[in-house]
Design a protein around this motif. Structure first.
Motif, mmCIF file in Angstrom:
data_model
loop_
_atom_site.group_PDB
_atom_site.id
_atom_site.type_symbol
_atom_site.label_atom_id
_atom_site.label_comp_id
_atom_site.label_asym_id
_atom_site.label_seq_id
_atom_site.Cartn_x
_atom_site.Cartn_y
_atom_site.Cartn_z
ATOM 1 N N VAL A 587 0.851 -1.190 0.000
ATOM 2 C CA VAL A 587 0.000 0.000 0.000
ATOM 3 C C VAL A 587 0.885 1.237 0.000
ATOM 4 O O VAL A 587 1.643 1.479 0.956
ATOM 5 N N GLN A 588 0.793 2.016 -1.043
ATOM 6 C CA GLN A 588 1.607 3.230 -1.172
ATOM 7 C C GLN A 588 0.717 4.460 -1.129
ATOM 8 O O GLN A 588 -0.205 4.613 -1.938
ATOM 9 N N ASN A 589 0.961 5.332 -0.162
ATOM 10 C CA ASN A 589 0.239 6.596 -0.044
ATOM 11 C C ASN A 589 1.045 7.665 -0.782
ATOM 12 O O ASN A 589 2.067 8.138 -0.299
ATOM 13 N N ARG A 677 -8.032 -2.118 -11.080
ATOM 14 C CA ARG A 677 -9.231 -1.719 -10.338
ATOM 15 C C ARG A 677 -8.991 -0.378 -9.656
ATOM 16 O O ARG A 677 -7.938 -0.162 -9.056
ATOM 17 N N TYR A 678 -9.955 0.527 -9.787
ATOM 18 C CA TYR A 678 -9.966 1.780 -9.039
ATOM 19 C C TYR A 678 -11.062 1.703 -7.974
ATOM 20 O O TYR A 678 -12.180 1.241 -8.243
ATOM 21 N N GLU A 679 -10.712 2.149 -6.773
ATOM 22 C CA GLU A 679 -11.708 2.293 -5.705
ATOM 23 C C GLU A 679 -11.770 3.773 -5.346
ATOM 24 O O GLU A 679 -10.734 4.408 -5.106
ATOM 25 N N ALA A 746 -5.395 -0.151 -7.907
ATOM 26 C CA ALA A 746 -4.848 -1.471 -7.589
ATOM 27 C C ALA A 746 -4.445 -2.199 -8.855
ATOM 28 O O ALA A 746 -5.172 -2.184 -9.857
ATOM 29 N N SER A 747 -3.297 -2.845 -8.798
ATOM 30 C CA SER A 747 -2.866 -3.742 -9.873
ATOM 31 C C SER A 747 -2.545 -5.097 -9.255
ATOM 32 O O SER A 747 -1.941 -5.177 -8.191
ATOM 33 N N LEU A 772 -8.993 -8.128 -2.012
ATOM 34 C CA LEU A 772 -7.927 -7.627 -2.861
ATOM 35 C C LEU A 772 -6.629 -8.305 -2.430
ATOM 36 O O LEU A 772 -6.295 -8.315 -1.252
ATOM 37 N N ASN A 773 -5.891 -8.877 -3.381
ATOM 38 C CA ASN A 773 -4.739 -9.683 -2.982
ATOM 39 C C ASN A 773 -3.643 -9.644 -4.033
ATOM 40 O O ASN A 773 -3.888 -9.344 -5.202
ATOM 41 N N ASP A 774 -2.422 -9.939 -3.572
ATOM 42 C CA ASP A 774 -1.250 -9.962 -4.455
ATOM 43 C C ASP A 774 -1.214 -8.690 -5.288
ATOM 44 O O ASP A 774 -0.967 -8.728 -6.504
ATOM 45 N N ALA A 775 -1.462 -7.581 -4.623
ATOM 46 C CA ALA A 775 -1.707 -6.336 -5.347
ATOM 47 C C ALA A 775 -0.788 -5.214 -4.883
ATOM 48 O O ALA A 775 -0.327 -5.178 -3.740
#
Length: 805
Positions: A587-589, A677-679, A746-747, A772-775
């Motif tokens: 997770v990158q902010n 995917r975009y959230e 997310a990728s 969401l996994n391996d992302a």
């Protein structure tokens, strides 16, 4: 008179065991996969070739494999001489899952073109991110491809058009079905739908009715078609109406008022939406079962006059259930009140008759409730709290399906434990002259259950919230039980053959439910297996009551229970065939240039500890905005890590205008690197008056009747990306507000990016499903500030971003 002989009792007991075994075994065709069947017959072997070709790797929307599967299906339909088209467009579901599905469509012309068409329905996308989709729904595609091929090989011209509709985006939000029903001209003249689905990788395929009216006409035509292995009952129909439905067929019913039948199998539920949903693990019996439904129904409905769309008025329903030889038994819901009243009167009459003939005594009648209710209560408590005691173990807590790898052994242990208790308690109450008395308590309970859940009152039942008129077929075992009671009143030694014939309804009605309910609804209702086993045992007391060696049978049943428990606990460990679900996300902010490793695992594995360490922090901060997941699962642990040099999620202002105190901002979100995917999140206090996403206008919803009103944890949009297409939002809101929009990109390529140095997942682990996994997850935040200037031809504007903390 002498009591029945040990030999005849043993023989009848073996027959009972055989009948119970057959109640399960007879639900599906043989697993023999025969080669070289005639071209005009549906072939499991040929269908398996399609499954194998389509399930080589995950093929979720946006993946390269997804395009390959689409092309494969198109090519196979073209080989049959069919003209194939595709339908592509944006669609958004009620819970704001959006994608750009591409449906595959073909049509077999009927001899009477004005007739309503029959549609064969399934979907070809697999669940993101790791599912190979062999069962869900490669099996459905294969069933239809092989069925259409066999139908065309017979050179039969149907009266009605037959539409083949292989939808896309089903796993994301039924997007392909919605696109077809609401925007394709073919949807306007459909008479009926046959939909093939899966929620596991084995077991019988259940028939579930979808209708806005009653089920009578649908089930009459289903029975007229003559399927060989009908696993259909009206209790499942009643339950299905009460729970949220989420198959493609639901869209046809809700948006198009089109009736249909779902054919879905749920066995081996632990494979559902995982990499274990593979060609190798798909049950061949199950695939053959799908084919056994399709061919007779295809022949029947393709020639049926469907002018009425197989629709009858709401409430015009049948009670129905399968029985051997006769296949299906049915009667109208309107008979239920009379049947319940008559059965109650008959039961009371037999009690009085038994007392007058001194075959029933009040003392032993009421005493019969002690072993029966005692068995029910003890079995319930053992199963419920036994499961509660082990479910928090490390083997169970990360299996999100609710049905673990050793679930069948635990289920068997629960059932046999209940039978053990029954044999033991009834052994204590055994006397050859009490059999009629002991038979009464289970019949009274079954009658009370029927009154409570199936007695019709107005538009509902005595207890409206639990009215299940479809359970009315419980009355058939009740009537059979009453006849067995009558035989035991009139004869001390009634014929075992006659009693065994009368036991058929109880066995074939209740035995399959012992397995089906916990598999379908999860191990939280494991106690149902014990309760139903006890009820079935009680209904068989007119036979079992004659056995004098119940203590020995209790001991034998106890041994079986112990063996089942031993196997259950022996299988309670992870292996290559039972891999542990694990998860890892970077997770990158990008707002404040910080990064974390995160996981959904509750029991950390050595693999996840490589990145999170031995003592990671609880992931409370990350769960402030919950990423969409099937069961609302949130991150469990997180650990700070190096901020990698990743491409920014780009934010570009396209337009900004204010009219009548309503401000409209249009901006684009994109990335040079892959996004799957975009959230998008915004605090629920910010309400939008109008919204468009990639040119698609969002319909008002919820109590406020505004776009994106149905938010879950502030999330208002999940967009599943194809070919790295950008996300363009146009939001209209009160000009006095300044909404803050949070975007996650997310990728699903964490394990492929060398810079993250993630080791290969061990063979006894697999990617956790439903989350969401391996992302790689990149976060950007933007505040739609009032400082914006109106755009003009000379100036380029960018969104004003919040200050980095």
């Amino acid at each position: 008179m002498r009591p029945k002989s040990h030999i005849s009792s043993a023989a009848s007991f073996l027959v009972l065991i055989a009948m119970i075994w057959y109640a399960f075994h007879s639900q599906t065709p043989s697993s023999d996969v025969k080669d070289n069947l005639p071209e005009t017959e549906w072939s499991t072997a040929r269908a398996l070739e399609h499954v194998k070709a389509m399930s080589l790797k995950p093929h979720y929307v946006g993946s390269n494999a997804h395009n390959e599967v689409r092309d494969y299906v198109i090519d196979e339909l073209k080989k049959m001489g069919l003209s194939v088209t595709t339908q592509k467009g944006y669609d958004i579901s009620w819970n704001a899952n959006m994608s750009q599905p591409e449906n595959i469509l073909a049509r077999i012309k009927g001899s009477e073109p004005g007739n309503k068409a029959l549609i064969l329905l399934t979907h070809y996308d697999s669940d993101p991110h790791s599912s190979k989709g062999a069962s869900d729904a490669g099996s459905g595609v294969a069933t239809i491809l092989e069925g259409v091929r066999a139908f065309l090989a017979a050179n039969k011209t149907p009266k009605n058009d037959i539409i083949i509709c292989i939808t896309d985006g089903e796993e994301l939000g039924l997007n392909g079905a919605s696109l077809f029903v609401n925007k394709h001209p073919w949807a306007k003249n459909i008479g009926f739908v046959l939909n093939f689905e899966a929620r596991g990788s084995g077991g019988p395929s259940y028939v579930l009715v979808e209708t806005n009216g009653g089920n009578r006409k649908i089930m009459e035509e289903f029975m007229a078609a003559g399927t060989d292995y009908p696993v259909a009952n009206s209790l499942a129909y009643s339950i299905y109406q009460m729970i949220p439905n989420d198959t493609d067929l639901t869209i046809f019913r809700e948006d198009g008022d089109i009736n249909g039948l779902n054919f879905a199998f749920i066995g081996d539920h632990f494979d559902y939406h995982t990499e274990l949903d593979s060609y190798e693990r798909l049950d061949r019996n199950t695939l053959a079962h799908q084919g056994s439904y399709l061919m007779p129904l295809l022949n029947h409905f393709s020639d049926l006059d469907m002018t009425d769309r197989v629709m009858v008025a709401q409430g015009d329903d049948l009670v129905y259930f399968p029985l051997p030889i006769v296949k299906m038994v049915s009667f109208p819901f309107s008979w239920l009140a009379a049947m319940i009243i008559v059965s109650g009167i008959f039961l009371l009459f037999l009690i009085i008759l038994g007392i007058r003939k001194r075959r029933i005594t009040a003392k032993h009648l009421f005493g019969g409730f002690i072993p029966f209710l005692g068995s029910l209560v003890i079995g319930f408590l053992l199963s419920k709290y036994g499961w509660e005691g082990i479910r928090s173990g490390s083997f169970y807590i990360d299996q999100l399906h609710g049905f673990p790898y050793n679930g069948y052994w635990l289920l068997a242990a629960s059932a046999f434990a209940a039978v053990t208790i029954c044999f033991f308690l009834y052994h204590k109450y055994y006397h050859r002259d009490r059999i009629a008395s002991l038979s009464v308590a289970p019949l009274i309970l079954l009658w009370v259950i029927s009154v409570a859940i199936a007695f019709p009152v107005g538009d509902g039942g005595l207890i409206p919230d639990v009215y299940l008129g479809g359970a009315g077929f419980f009355l058939i075992p009740l009537f059979a039980g009453l006849i067995m009671l009558w035989l035991n009143i009139y004869q001390k030694r009634p014929s075992y053959i006659l009693l065994l014939l009368l036991a058929v309804p109880a066995i074939f009605v209740f035995a399959p439910f012992i397995k089906a309910f916990p598999v379908a609804l999860g191990m939280s209702i494991l106690f149902v297996a014990a309760v139903l086993s006890t009820l079935l045992f009680g209904l068989l007391i007119p036979i079992l009551g004659h056995y004098r060696k119940k203590g020995l049978l209790a001991f034998g049943s106890l041994l079986v229970t112990i063996v089942c428990l031993c196997f259950a606990f022996a299988k309670a460990e992870f292996s290559q065939t039972q891999p542990k679900p694990t998860s890892l996300i970077y997770v990158q902010n990008q707002d404040n240039q910080t990064a974390q490793w995160a996981t959904y695992d509750r029991a950390l594995s050595d693999w996840t500890k490589e990145k999170l360490g031995e003592k990671p922090q609880l992931a409370k901060e990350l769960n402030a905005n919950s990423i969409d997941s099937k069961y609302g699962t949130g991150f469990t642990y997180a650990a700070k890590t190096i901020y990698q040099d990743l491409p920014e999620v780009a934010l570009e202002l396209v337009g900004d205008s204010t009219v009548n105190d309503l401000r409209t901002v249009r901006f684009k979100i994109s990335s040079v690197s892959d996004v799957h995917r975009y959230e998008v999140f915004a605090d629920s206090k910010y309400q939008f008056e109008k919204a468009m996403v990639n040119g698609l206008e969002i319909e008002p919803s919820g109590k406020s009747k505004k776009p994106f009103a149905n938010r879950w944890g502030n999330r208002f949009l999940s967009y599943y990306v194809k070919e790295n297409a950008p996300l363009e939002l146009e939001l209209t809101f009160n000009a006095d507000t300044e909404p803050e929009i949070i975007i996650y990109a997310a990728s699903f390529d964490l394990l492929e990016q060398e810079q993250f140095n993630v080791s290969q997942r061990p063979l006894d682990q697999m990617s956790m499903p439903f989350v969401l996994n391996d992302a790689v997850l990149r976060k950007r935040t933007v505040k739609l500030s009032r400082d914006f200037k109106q755009p003009n031809d000379d100036v380029t504007y960018e969104l004003v971003e919040p200050n980095a903390e």
